[in-house]
Design an enzyme around this catalytic site. Structure first.
Site, PDB file in Angstrom:
ATOM      1  N   CYS A   1       0.955  -1.203  -0.109  1.00  0.00           N
ATOM      2  CA  CYS A   1       0.202  -0.042  -0.048  1.00  0.00           C
ATOM      3  C   CYS A   1       1.058   1.351  -0.049  1.00  0.00           C
ATOM      4  O   CYS A   1       0.865   1.974   0.978  1.00  0.00           O
ATOM      5  CB  CYS A   1      -1.067  -0.056   1.176  1.00  0.00           C
ATOM      6  SG  CYS A   1      -1.880  -1.566   1.449  1.00  0.00           S
TER       7      CYS A   1
ATOM      8  N   GLN B   1     -12.305 -10.567  -9.514  1.00  0.00           N
ATOM      9  CA  GLN B   1     -12.166  -9.339  -9.156  1.00  0.00           C
ATOM     10  C   GLN B   1     -11.924  -9.326  -7.644  1.00  0.00           C
ATOM     11  O   GLN B   1     -12.802  -9.744  -6.790  1.00  0.00           O
ATOM     12  CB  GLN B   1     -13.015  -8.146  -9.719  1.00  0.00           C
ATOM     13  CG  GLN B   1     -12.790  -7.951 -11.057  1.00  0.00           C
ATOM     14  CD  GLN B   1     -11.698  -7.077 -11.353  1.00  0.00           C
ATOM     15  OE1 GLN B   1     -10.974  -6.679 -10.452  1.00  0.00           O
ATOM     16  NE2 GLN B   1     -11.761  -6.526 -12.616  1.00  0.00           N
TER      17      GLN B   1
ATOM     18  N   CYS C   1      -7.248  -2.230 -16.719  1.00  0.00           N
ATOM     19  CA  CYS C   1      -6.485  -1.773 -15.285  1.00  0.00           C
ATOM     20  C   CYS C   1      -5.155  -1.001 -15.557  1.00  0.00           C
ATOM     21  O   CYS C   1      -4.431  -0.802 -14.678  1.00  0.00           O
ATOM     22  CB  CYS C   1      -6.404  -3.181 -14.742  1.00  0.00           C
ATOM     23  SG  CYS C   1      -5.197  -4.312 -15.605  1.00  0.00           S
TER      24      CYS C   1
END
Length: 470
Positions: free
Chosen positions: A87, A302, A428
């Protein structure tokens, strides 16, 4: 704005103002004509930057001294931030992340695709920015990443780890304590297995020597409340398999599907591996708009379930179905989009490269009593030939959702030949999407653009584009 010797690494540029964010999520600053890509830097920061890699016109660096913090800067909430590569934008407000993602899509489409973006819609935010993933894969390793100040291997400390790869280091694993990506009981399962394995003396995988009992752990959760755990072994004894699997089964009664795999290949992929069901069926279910999807160990789905539904609703709305359409769904995966839209069209023809995904797609149609779908496995450019079109009919709408690399030039050429009235392009990677749109531009107008945030705290962004035949 800064000074330093631009031709040598390990030089400091002072007072660099960060003015933008690059594709890979690094902050961008300038010193004269020398561009600096700076780790963990945010537009609005002013910092002294240590350059550790230098080329003729640009350098890569990190912040040595933050002189002024950007208004977008916040304290990261995860203890692993900065070491774990997961992250990378946790130090930035979520509103700022959305702004920069929107801008990255706009930049890619205008700069690489020469697309008119005057009608672009505001990015759709993720309702959850923590615990939003339904699948995580962890790695067992006997080469733990040592934090600053920790003892060295020669000090005889335990070097086993269960967690994520360190960015840029395929051989080092960060021992993860708490991950904010997947909801309970994901952390409890991982930590309990780690503690049990260390207590019982299990060997963790040695990547270079290709030895060790334990290799990977995959946890899949679902919006239906079902839970799948897959333990991937490398070189275990039968007793080690039995002991660990029984421990997991007895400790976590809420596991719906408990599976294991013995993978002795040189890579971690499990697509060609035999899956053993230890307890429960070999699958769990996901649900979307009343349609159930069967998810196996190898199934693609997903990873942000809530946003996936939003993404597919946008795709469906962009297509504007009237009920009588023949639709081609390219890169259909497990037929998620195909089955999602089947109730609103005459027929859907799905094409996908991975044969096991096509089997999943057929099962997903069958368990929902959907009879107007057909699925075919094969390389897109080899399947989408004139004979295939002649057999199935010319599509009214083509939906395409390719991997990050975008569509093969031969596939784009086929789309140009087919001349479907509408194409809905789900991507994406806005850069490869823009490259493809530049070619399609010869015959298609870009009518609608909708960015969607599927992955908070990362630089990744999905984008849906509606194209209409000129």
């Amino acid at each position: 704005m800064g000074r330093g010797n631009k031709n040598k690494p390990d030089k400091i540029f002072e007072g660099v103002e960060i003015i933008d964010i690059a594709e890979e999520g690094k902050g961008v600053g300038k010193s004269d004509d020398f561009v600096l890509f700076v780790e963990k830097a945010i537009p609005g920061d002013i910092a002294d930057v240590l350059v550790y890699r230098s080329k003729k016109n640009f350098g890569e660096g990190r912040i040595m001294n933050l002189k002024k913090a950007s208004e977008h800067r916040v304290q990261a909430f995860c203890e692993h931030f900065g070491t774990c590569g997961g992250c990378k934008w946790q130090h930035m407000t979520y509103d700022a992340q959305l702004t920069f993602k929107q801008k990255s899509v706009e930049n890619a489409l205008t700069r690489l695709g020469k697309v008119d973006i005057s009608g672009i819609l505001p990015i759709v935010a993720s309702p959850e920015d923590k615990y939003y993933r339904n699948k995580l894969e962890f790695t067992f390793s006997n080469k733990r990443w040592l934090m600053d100040g920790e003892a060295k291997p020669e000090d005889n400390i335990n070097m086993d780890a269960l967690g994520f790869h360190i960015p840029g280091r395929f051989d080092k694993i960060l021992d993860v304590q708490h991950c904010y990506l997947q909801a309970d009981p994901s952390n409890a399962i991982r930590n309990s297995i780690d503690e049990f394995a260390k207590r019982e003396g299990y060997s963790y995988y040695d990547l270079k020597g290709h030895s060790g009992a334990l290799r990977n752990l995959i946890i899949r959760t679902s919006s239906t409340g079902e839970l799948m755990v897959i333990v991937v072994f490398a070189y275990p004894t039968e007793e080690e398999i039995s002991k660990l699997m029984n421990f997991v089964a007895d400790t976590f009664l809420q596991i719906t599907s408990l599976l294991y795999i013995v993978n002795q290949k040189k890579n971690d992929t499990i697509f060609d591996q035999h899956v053993v069901a230890f307890r429960g069926p070999e699958y769990i279910h996901e649900e979307m708009d009343g349609i159930r999807f069967r998810i196996g160990a190898k199934s693609f789905y997903q990873t942000n379930s809530i946003q996936a539904k939003k993404l597919y609703e946008i795709t469906r709305d962009f297509a504007g179905f009237t009920g009588d359409e023949l639709v081609y769904d390219l890169y259909t995966g497990a037929g998620t989009i195909a089955n999602f839209i089947a109730g609103q069209v005459k027929q859907v023809v799905g094409v996908e490269y991975v044969p096991t995904a096509i089997e999943d797609a057929k099962i997903n149609s069958a368990i929902n009593n959907i009879i107007n779908t057909k699925f075919y496995a094969g390389d897109m450019k080899d399947v989408l030939v004139p004979d295939f079109i002649a057999e199935h009919g010319k599509p009214d709408v083509i939906i395409t959702d390719p991997p990050r690399a975008g569509m093969h030039p031969d596939v784009i050429a086929r789309l140009m030949d087919i001349e479907a009235p509408k194409i809905v392009y789900v991507s994406c990677n806005a850069a490869t999407q823009a490259r493809d749109l530049l070619v399609l531009k010869e015959k298609y107008d870009t009518v609608k653009i909708q960015p969607v945030d599927m992955f908070p705290h990362t630089q990744h962004v999905e984008n849906v584009v509606l194209l209409k035949l000129k």
